[in-house]
Scaffold this motif. Sequence first.
Motif, PDB file in Angstrom:
ATOM      1  N   GLN A  47      31.821  51.143  42.304  1.00 20.70           N
ATOM      2  CA  GLN A  47      31.135  52.217  40.854  1.00 20.70           C
ATOM      3  C   GLN A  47      29.427  51.980  40.725  1.00 20.70           C
ATOM      4  O   GLN A  47      28.849  51.675  40.400  1.00 20.70           O
ATOM      5  N   VAL A  48      29.585  51.868  42.383  1.00 18.85           N
ATOM      6  CA  VAL A  48      27.860  51.079  42.906  1.00 18.85           C
ATOM      7  C   VAL A  48      27.171  52.943  42.623  1.00 18.85           C
ATOM      8  O   VAL A  48      25.914  52.517  41.957  1.00 18.85           O
ATOM      9  N   VAL A  49      27.239  53.646  42.781  1.00 18.60           N
ATOM     10  CA  VAL A  49      26.508  54.954  42.716  1.00 18.60           C
ATOM     11  C   VAL A  49      26.595  55.192  41.275  1.00 18.60           C
ATOM     12  O   VAL A  49      25.373  55.356  40.933  1.00 18.60           O
ATOM     13  N   ARG A  50      27.459  54.773  40.138  1.00 15.82           N
ATOM     14  CA  ARG A  50      27.496  55.071  39.191  1.00 15.82           C
ATOM     15  C   ARG A  50      26.706  53.458  38.632  1.00 15.82           C
ATOM     16  O   ARG A  50      25.607  54.275  37.185  1.00 15.82           O
ATOM     17  N   PHE A  51      26.522  52.505  39.100  1.00 16.79           N
ATOM     18  CA  PHE A  51      25.714  51.736  38.869  1.00 16.79           C
ATOM     19  C   PHE A  51      24.038  51.920  38.515  1.00 16.79           C
ATOM     20  O   PHE A  51      23.457  50.978  38.294  1.00 16.79           O
ATOM     21  N   ILE A  52      24.064  52.446  40.193  1.00 19.36           N
ATOM     22  CA  ILE A  52      22.091  52.013  40.263  1.00 19.36           C
ATOM     23  C   ILE A  52      22.268  53.839  40.255  1.00 19.36           C
ATOM     24  O   ILE A  52      20.642  54.171  40.576  1.00 19.36           O
ATOM     25  N   GLY A  53      22.932  54.920  40.003  1.00 17.95           N
ATOM     26  CA  GLY A  53      22.528  55.911  39.787  1.00 17.95           C
ATOM     27  C   GLY A  53      21.079  56.763  39.417  1.00 17.95           C
ATOM     28  O   GLY A  53      20.097  57.305  39.521  1.00 17.95           O
ATOM     29  N   ALA A  54      21.874  56.005  37.976  1.00 19.37           N
ATOM     30  CA  ALA A  54      20.452  56.467  36.406  1.00 19.37           C
ATOM     31  C   ALA A  54      19.719  55.623  36.672  1.00 19.37           C
ATOM     32  O   ALA A  54      18.712  56.642  36.203  1.00 19.37           O
ATOM     33  N   THR A  55      19.556  54.469  37.111  1.00 24.91           N
ATOM     34  CA  THR A  55      17.912  53.890  37.549  1.00 24.91           C
ATOM     35  C   THR A  55      17.150  54.924  38.657  1.00 24.91           C
ATOM     36  O   THR A  55      15.990  55.511  38.324  1.00 24.91           O
ATOM     37  N   LEU A  56      17.480  55.158  40.052  1.00 26.06           N
ATOM     38  CA  LEU A  56      17.116  55.758  40.912  1.00 26.06           C
ATOM     39  C   LEU A  56      16.400  56.935  39.941  1.00 26.06           C
ATOM     40  O   LEU A  56      15.217  57.550  40.701  1.00 26.06           O
ATOM     41  N   LYS A  57      17.314  57.592  39.268  1.00 31.05           N
ATOM     42  CA  LYS A  57      17.005  58.771  38.972  1.00 31.05           C
ATOM     43  C   LYS A  57      16.012  59.056  37.900  1.00 31.05           C
ATOM     44  O   LYS A  57      15.267  59.578  37.741  1.00 31.05           O
TER      45      LYS A  57
ATOM     46  N   GLU B  37      18.808  61.943  48.064  1.00 32.57           N
ATOM     47  CA  GLU B  37      18.208  62.625  46.677  1.00 32.57           C
ATOM     48  C   GLU B  37      17.780  62.404  45.959  1.00 32.57           C
ATOM     49  O   GLU B  37      17.218  63.629  45.439  1.00 32.57           O
ATOM     50  N   ASN B  38      17.117  61.206  46.258  1.00 33.68           N
ATOM     51  CA  ASN B  38      16.663  61.080  45.022  1.00 33.68           C
ATOM     52  C   ASN B  38      15.170  60.303  45.703  1.00 33.68           C
ATOM     53  O   ASN B  38      14.205  59.245  45.645  1.00 33.68           O
ATOM     54  N   ASN B  39      14.601  60.711  46.764  1.00 34.91           N
ATOM     55  CA  ASN B  39      13.582  60.253  48.147  1.00 34.91           C
ATOM     56  C   ASN B  39      13.520  58.641  47.931  1.00 34.91           C
ATOM     57  O   ASN B  39      12.037  58.298  48.077  1.00 34.91           O
ATOM     58  N   VAL B  40      14.458  58.008  48.350  1.00 31.97           N
ATOM     59  CA  VAL B  40      14.265  56.810  48.407  1.00 31.97           C
ATOM     60  C   VAL B  40      14.715  56.043  49.786  1.00 31.97           C
ATOM     61  O   VAL B  40      15.100  56.997  50.417  1.00 31.97           O
ATOM     62  N   PHE B  41      13.869  55.512  49.815  1.00 31.02           N
ATOM     63  CA  PHE B  41      14.486  54.515  51.018  1.00 31.02           C
ATOM     64  C   PHE B  41      14.834  53.662  51.393  1.00 31.02           C
ATOM     65  O   PHE B  41      15.060  52.940  50.547  1.00 31.02           O
ATOM     66  N   TYR B  42      15.612  53.579  52.745  1.00 29.81           N
ATOM     67  CA  TYR B  42      16.570  52.309  52.256  1.00 29.81           C
ATOM     68  C   TYR B  42      16.760  51.529  54.378  1.00 29.81           C
ATOM     69  O   TYR B  42      16.592  51.825  54.580  1.00 29.81           O
ATOM     70  N   ALA B  43      17.423  50.430  53.529  1.00 28.71           N
ATOM     71  CA  ALA B  43      17.528  49.237  54.805  1.00 28.71           C
ATOM     72  C   ALA B  43      18.821  48.492  54.959  1.00 28.71           C
ATOM     73  O   ALA B  43      19.091  48.619  53.079  1.00 28.71           O
ATOM     74  N   ILE B  44      19.262  48.678  55.384  1.00 32.01           N
ATOM     75  CA  ILE B  44      20.743  47.925  55.600  1.00 32.01           C
ATOM     76  C   ILE B  44      20.920  47.097  56.236  1.00 32.01           C
ATOM     77  O   ILE B  44      21.037  46.590  57.471  1.00 32.01           O
ATOM     78  N   ARG B  45      21.420  45.670  55.994  1.00 32.62           N
ATOM     79  CA  ARG B  45      21.746  44.440  56.254  1.00 32.62           C
ATOM     80  C   ARG B  45      23.379  44.132  56.303  1.00 32.62           C
ATOM     81  O   ARG B  45      24.741  43.989  55.348  1.00 32.62           O
ATOM     82  N   LEU B  46      23.252  44.123  57.842  1.00 31.52           N
ATOM     83  CA  LEU B  46      25.319  44.386  58.636  1.00 31.52           C
ATOM     84  C   LEU B  46      25.203  43.568  58.636  1.00 31.52           C
ATOM     85  O   LEU B  46      24.419  42.328  59.454  1.00 31.52           O
ATOM     86  N   LYS B  47      26.511  42.884  58.626  1.00 30.66           N
ATOM     87  CA  LYS B  47      27.188  42.027  59.334  1.00 30.66           C
ATOM     88  C   LYS B  47      27.192  41.802  60.686  1.00 30.66           C
ATOM     89  O   LYS B  47      27.346  42.787  61.362  1.00 30.66           O
ATOM     90  N   VAL B  48      26.554  40.468  62.112  1.00 30.07           N
ATOM     91  CA  VAL B  48      26.763  40.359  62.906  1.00 30.07           C
ATOM     92  C   VAL B  48      27.927  41.180  63.226  1.00 30.07           C
ATOM     93  O   VAL B  48      29.463  40.963  63.012  1.00 30.07           O
TER      94      VAL B  48
END
Length: 87
Positions: free
Chosen positions: A24-34, A64-75
């Motif tokens: 449910q992360v899309v629901r959780f952050i979607g409204a805030t990003l919009k 879609e919300n023109n947000v830059f992002y970085a992802i921290r992946l496990k080694v």
Amino acid sequence: MFDGLTGDLIKAELRARNVYTSSQVVRFIGATLKMYSEQYPTISRFVRRDGGFANPKVHKLVEENNVFYAIRLKVNATLYKGREKWI
């Protein structure tokens, strides 16, 4: 969800302990990003997330919300394969 500059809490939600973190992360952050995109269209927005949130639906949402992002992946071995090309 925290503000990266101030450390202030933006939003929080409890979930059942048997639910995966990114469920449910899309629901959780979607409204805030919009909301931030609409209220502050001229500022740059950044999202930092860990590997659990590295999925196509989240990528689409931030793009879609023109947000830059970085992802921290496990080694892992796949990330290290061919790394000598980068160094």
